[in-house]
Design a protein around this motif. Structure first.
Motif, PDB file in Angstrom:
ATOM      1  N   THR A  99     119.075  36.884 -40.605  1.00 61.09           N
ATOM      2  CA  THR A  99     119.534  38.132 -40.008  1.00 61.09           C
ATOM      3  C   THR A  99     118.326  39.011 -39.722  1.00 61.09           C
ATOM      4  O   THR A  99     117.419  39.112 -40.544  1.00 61.09           O
ATOM      5  CB  THR A  99     120.481  38.873 -40.974  1.00 61.09           C
ATOM      6  OG1 THR A  99     121.576  38.010 -41.286  1.00 61.09           O
ATOM      7  CG2 THR A  99     121.009  40.156 -40.362  1.00 61.09           C
ATOM      8  N   TYR A 120     116.568  42.582 -39.388  1.00 67.84           N
ATOM      9  CA  TYR A 120     116.747  43.908 -39.967  1.00 67.84           C
ATOM     10  C   TYR A 120     115.724  44.871 -39.417  1.00 67.84           C
ATOM     11  O   TYR A 120     114.606  44.476 -39.051  1.00 67.84           O
ATOM     12  CB  TYR A 120     116.587  43.862 -41.492  1.00 67.84           C
ATOM     13  CG  TYR A 120     117.837  43.446 -42.222  1.00 67.84           C
ATOM     14  CD1 TYR A 120     118.756  44.400 -42.643  1.00 67.84           C
ATOM     15  CD2 TYR A 120     118.106  42.118 -42.471  1.00 67.84           C
ATOM     16  CE1 TYR A 120     119.910  44.019 -43.310  1.00 67.84           C
ATOM     17  CE2 TYR A 120     119.257  41.729 -43.131  1.00 67.84           C
ATOM     18  CZ  TYR A 120     120.149  42.690 -43.553  1.00 67.84           C
ATOM     19  OH  TYR A 120     121.290  42.319 -44.207  1.00 67.84           O
ATOM     20  N   GLN A 132     122.403  43.380 -34.819  1.00 65.34           N
ATOM     21  CA  GLN A 132     123.379  42.412 -34.330  1.00 65.34           C
ATOM     22  C   GLN A 132     122.757  41.563 -33.237  1.00 65.34           C
ATOM     23  O   GLN A 132     122.086  42.092 -32.346  1.00 65.34           O
ATOM     24  CB  GLN A 132     124.616  43.129 -33.766  1.00 65.34           C
ATOM     25  CG  GLN A 132     125.344  43.967 -34.787  1.00 65.34           C
ATOM     26  CD  GLN A 132     125.857  43.158 -35.952  1.00 65.34           C
ATOM     27  OE1 GLN A 132     126.321  42.037 -35.785  1.00 65.34           O
ATOM     28  NE2 GLN A 132     125.754  43.705 -37.152  1.00 65.34           N
ATOM     29  N   LYS A 149     122.367  39.650 -29.848  1.00 65.42           N
ATOM     30  CA  LYS A 149     122.944  39.947 -28.531  1.00 65.42           C
ATOM     31  C   LYS A 149     123.884  38.824 -28.144  1.00 65.42           C
ATOM     32  O   LYS A 149     123.576  37.649 -28.300  1.00 65.42           O
ATOM     33  CB  LYS A 149     121.840  40.099 -27.491  1.00 65.42           C
ATOM     34  CG  LYS A 149     120.986  41.307 -27.744  1.00 65.42           C
ATOM     35  CD  LYS A 149     119.947  41.471 -26.677  1.00 65.42           C
ATOM     36  CE  LYS A 149     119.120  42.709 -26.982  1.00 65.42           C
ATOM     37  NZ  LYS A 149     118.083  42.930 -26.015  1.00 65.42           N
ATOM     38  N   GLN A 150     125.043  39.213 -27.634  1.00 66.90           N
ATOM     39  CA  GLN A 150     126.017  38.228 -27.188  1.00 66.90           C
ATOM     40  C   GLN A 150     125.646  37.741 -25.796  1.00 66.90           C
ATOM     41  O   GLN A 150     125.092  38.492 -24.993  1.00 66.90           O
ATOM     42  CB  GLN A 150     127.412  38.841 -27.120  1.00 66.90           C
ATOM     43  CG  GLN A 150     127.971  39.231 -28.464  1.00 66.90           C
ATOM     44  CD  GLN A 150     129.364  39.823 -28.319  1.00 66.90           C
ATOM     45  OE1 GLN A 150     129.671  40.446 -27.314  1.00 66.90           O
ATOM     46  NE2 GLN A 150     130.193  39.611 -29.313  1.00 66.90           N
TER      47      GLN A 150
END
Length: 83
Positions: free
Chosen positions: A6, A8, A70, A72-73
């Motif tokens: 992840t 951060y 998050q 990126k989609q």
């Protein structure tokens, strides 16, 4: 299944000198105009996150924020389409 680290963004009060970058492996150090330092990079798991936070504590830097970034989609997944 291999877990993806992840990303951060960790903000602390004060500026870190460039020579501290080796202590925060994998993190980019950005000095902000307001006197804060932004550390951004990958964290493998919660234990690794606590390790970074302990380093910050050991330096005596006041913690401002810790925020996961998050991923990126993709355009297709944002529309609900399967890849």
């Amino acid at each position: 299944m291999i877990a993806t680290p992840t990303q951060y963004k960790i903000c602390v009060k004060g500026h870190l000198a460039p020579h501290w970058s080796h202590w925060f492996e994998g993190f980019e150090i950005t000095l902000k105009d307001n006197g804060e330092t932004l550390l951004s990079g990958p964290v493998a798991d919660q234990a690794a996150l606590y390790g970074v936070l302990i380093k910050i504590r050991d330096l005596g830097l006041p913690l401002v924020s810790v925020m996961p970034v998050q991923p990126k989609q993709t355009e297709n997944s944002a529309k609900g389409e399967q890849l």
